[in-house]
Design an enzyme around this catalytic site. Structure first.
Site, mmCIF file in Angstrom:
data_model
loop_
_atom_site.group_PDB
_atom_site.id
_atom_site.type_symbol
_atom_site.label_atom_id
_atom_site.label_comp_id
_atom_site.label_asym_id
_atom_site.label_seq_id
_atom_site.Cartn_x
_atom_site.Cartn_y
_atom_site.Cartn_z
ATOM 1 N N SER A 145 0.752 -1.343 -0.317
ATOM 2 C CA SER A 145 0.037 -0.068 -0.177
ATOM 3 C C SER A 145 1.401 1.301 -0.006
ATOM 4 C CB SER A 145 -0.924 -0.157 1.373
ATOM 5 O OG SER A 145 -1.669 1.376 1.253
ATOM 6 N N TYR A 158 -2.443 -1.506 10.862
ATOM 7 C CA TYR A 158 -1.982 -1.352 8.663
ATOM 8 C C TYR A 158 -0.870 -1.007 8.553
ATOM 9 C CZ TYR A 158 -3.857 -1.091 4.285
ATOM 10 O OH TYR A 158 -4.302 -1.485 2.583
HETATM 11 P P1 NAD Z 1 -11.397 -6.243 -0.393
HETATM 12 O O1 NAD Z 1 -11.916 -6.339 0.658
HETATM 13 O O2 NAD Z 1 -12.451 -5.825 -1.195
HETATM 14 O O3 NAD Z 1 -10.989 -7.747 -0.918
HETATM 15 C C1 NAD Z 1 -10.606 -9.112 0.231
HETATM 16 C C2 NAD Z 1 -9.787 -10.125 -0.287
HETATM 17 O O4 NAD Z 1 -9.599 -10.983 1.139
HETATM 18 C C3 NAD Z 1 -11.534 -10.824 -0.189
HETATM 19 O O5 NAD Z 1 -11.189 -11.841 -1.347
HETATM 20 C C4 NAD Z 1 -11.514 -11.310 1.396
HETATM 21 O O6 NAD Z 1 -12.404 -12.942 0.931
HETATM 22 C C5 NAD Z 1 -10.026 -11.881 1.064
HETATM 23 N N1 NAD Z 1 -9.808 -11.859 3.189
HETATM 24 C C6 NAD Z 1 -10.547 -11.640 3.294
HETATM 25 N N2 NAD Z 1 -10.093 -11.718 5.052
HETATM 26 C C7 NAD Z 1 -9.403 -12.942 4.931
HETATM 27 C C8 NAD Z 1 -8.828 -14.080 5.519
HETATM 28 N N3 NAD Z 1 -8.689 -14.172 6.688
HETATM 29 N N4 NAD Z 1 -8.139 -15.262 4.713
HETATM 30 C C9 NAD Z 1 -8.255 -15.008 3.826
HETATM 31 N N5 NAD Z 1 -8.734 -14.396 2.910
HETATM 32 C C10 NAD Z 1 -9.273 -13.334 3.642
HETATM 33 O O7 NAD Z 1 -9.587 -5.912 -1.001
HETATM 34 P P2 NAD Z 1 -9.378 -4.783 -1.289
HETATM 35 O O8 NAD Z 1 -9.917 -3.886 -1.140
HETATM 36 O O9 NAD Z 1 -9.232 -4.889 -3.114
HETATM 37 O O10 NAD Z 1 -8.012 -4.739 -0.962
HETATM 38 C C11 NAD Z 1 -6.830 -6.424 -1.731
HETATM 39 C C12 NAD Z 1 -5.446 -5.704 -1.079
HETATM 40 O O11 NAD Z 1 -5.118 -4.299 -1.382
HETATM 41 C C13 NAD Z 1 -5.172 -5.297 0.843
HETATM 42 O O12 NAD Z 1 -4.291 -5.707 0.959
HETATM 43 C C14 NAD Z 1 -5.322 -3.959 0.919
HETATM 44 O O13 NAD Z 1 -4.686 -4.100 2.209
HETATM 45 C C15 NAD Z 1 -4.770 -4.026 -0.310
HETATM 46 N N6 NAD Z 1 -4.551 -1.916 -0.806
HETATM 47 C C16 NAD Z 1 -6.135 -1.633 -1.280
HETATM 48 C C17 NAD Z 1 -6.330 -0.700 -0.522
HETATM 49 C C18 NAD Z 1 -7.408 -0.044 -1.738
HETATM 50 O O14 NAD Z 1 -8.104 1.038 -2.285
HETATM 51 N N7 NAD Z 1 -8.938 -0.696 -1.867
HETATM 52 C C19 NAD Z 1 -4.713 0.137 -1.554
HETATM 53 C C20 NAD Z 1 -4.471 -0.383 -0.886
HETATM 54 C C21 NAD Z 1 -3.894 -1.553 -0.727
#
Ligand code: NAD
Length: 263
Positions: A145, A158
């Site tokens: 991130s 985080y």
């Molecule tokens: P999301 O909430 O849309 O999806 C999360 C995924 O993780 C889902 O497939 C869910 O089933 C899975 N998950 C949740 N808990 C779990 C567990 N205990 N074991 C296995 N799987 C689990 O998330 P997202 O927004 O697409 O984020 C994905 C990654 O990107 C994360 O690491 C997040 O920190 C990072 N990220 C997201 C953003 C953003 O703006 N969305 C920005 C920077 C970084």
């Protein structure tokens, strides 16, 4: 190995939605068979999985697994290899977030965030590295991130986990550098996902703002382009990092954050 494309198996954690699903599509488009994972029931992910397979003509599988359980990570790697063959691409994407001031940060949220965002990635890397180095080829991409590079108030766990993930990325890169394996991190800023989209109406109501104002002045306040990154853009970078063209990129942390961390 996929006989048509000559590519191997990509395991993408947390790929039932959001960024992970975007990465799964990009890797499938590049010919990788894809092992999907998440905490949802198999039936709830079946349509996504079918679409992935039909769109790109690759093999797919899904394993419901809570990766905060240390044994679940090894089991997931084993299941992916049993069903689709040796893992040539690992994407550590599963992650969760909790926002609270440090003086009030709950122990269980700290443990959960460290367990999923950092420890699960370590265990998955540990499980796949021996096979990758023995075969002389492998690609590992960690979804960190902008919060792996800079901090924000209220995000102690985080920010700590994502900074830790960058340290893990560099260490794994150095340990595998002479064996045809690369290990890199992608550092997204705000990405347009169903989760982000679903939060906007409530935030607008709570703050007395329009939805456009919430996007521009709240969510994208730190992002100089004032635009969200897309899951397809993150997926395209992940697929590039997994290609032969990226063989000399390892140990890197690549921001996709509209200039956030340039400030
Ligand atoms: P999301 O909430 O849309 O999806 C999360 C995924 O993780 C889902 O497939 C869910 O089933 C899975 N998950 C949740 N808990 C779990 C567990 N205990 N074991 C296995 N799987 C689990 O998330 P997202 O927004 O697409 O984020 C994905 C990654 O990107 C994360 O690491 C997040 O920190 C990072 N990220 C997201 C953003 C953003 O703006 N969305 C920005 C920077 C970084």
């Amino acid at each position: 190995m996929n006989e048509r494309t000559g590519q191997g198996t990509a395991l993408v954690t947390g790929s039932s939605s959001g960024i992970g699903l975007g990465i799964a599509h990009a890797l499938a488009a590049a010919g990788h068979d894809v092992m999907l994972n998440g905490i949802e029931a198999e039936a709830d992910v079946a349509a996504q999985r079918d679409r992935l397979a039909e769109t790109h003509g690759v093999r797919t599988a899904y394993a419901r697994a809570d990766l905060t359980d240390p044994h679940a990570v090894d089991d997931l790697v084993g299941e992916a290899e049993d069903r689709l063959g040796p893992i040539t691409v690992l994407v550590n994407n599963a992650g969760v977030q909790h926002v609270a001031p440090i003086g009030e940060f709950p122990d269980d949220k700290w443990e959960l965030i460290l367990a999923l965002n950092l420890s699960a990635a370590f265990r998955a890397i540990r499980a796949v590295v021996p096979g990758m180095t023995a075969r002389g080829h492998g690609r590992i991409v960690n979804v960190a991130s902008a919060h792996g590079l800079v901090a924000s108030p209220g995000k102690a766990a985080y920010v700590s986990a994502k900074h830790g993930l960058l340290g893990l990325t560099k260490t794994a890169a150095l340990e595998t550098a002479e064996h045809g394996v690369t290990v890199n991190a992608i550092c997204p800023g705000y990405v347009w996902t169903p989760l982000v989209e679903s939060q906007i109406p409530d935030t607008a109501k709570a703050r007395g703002m329009t939805e456009a104002e919430v996007k521009r002045d709240v969510l994208l306040a730190a992002q100089p382009t004032r635009e969200f990154a897309t899951t397809a853009q993150i997926g395209a970078l992940a697929a590039f990092l997994c290609s032969d063209a990226a063989a000399q990129i390892t140990g890197a942390a690549l921001p996709v954050d509209g200039g956030w961390t340039a400030q």
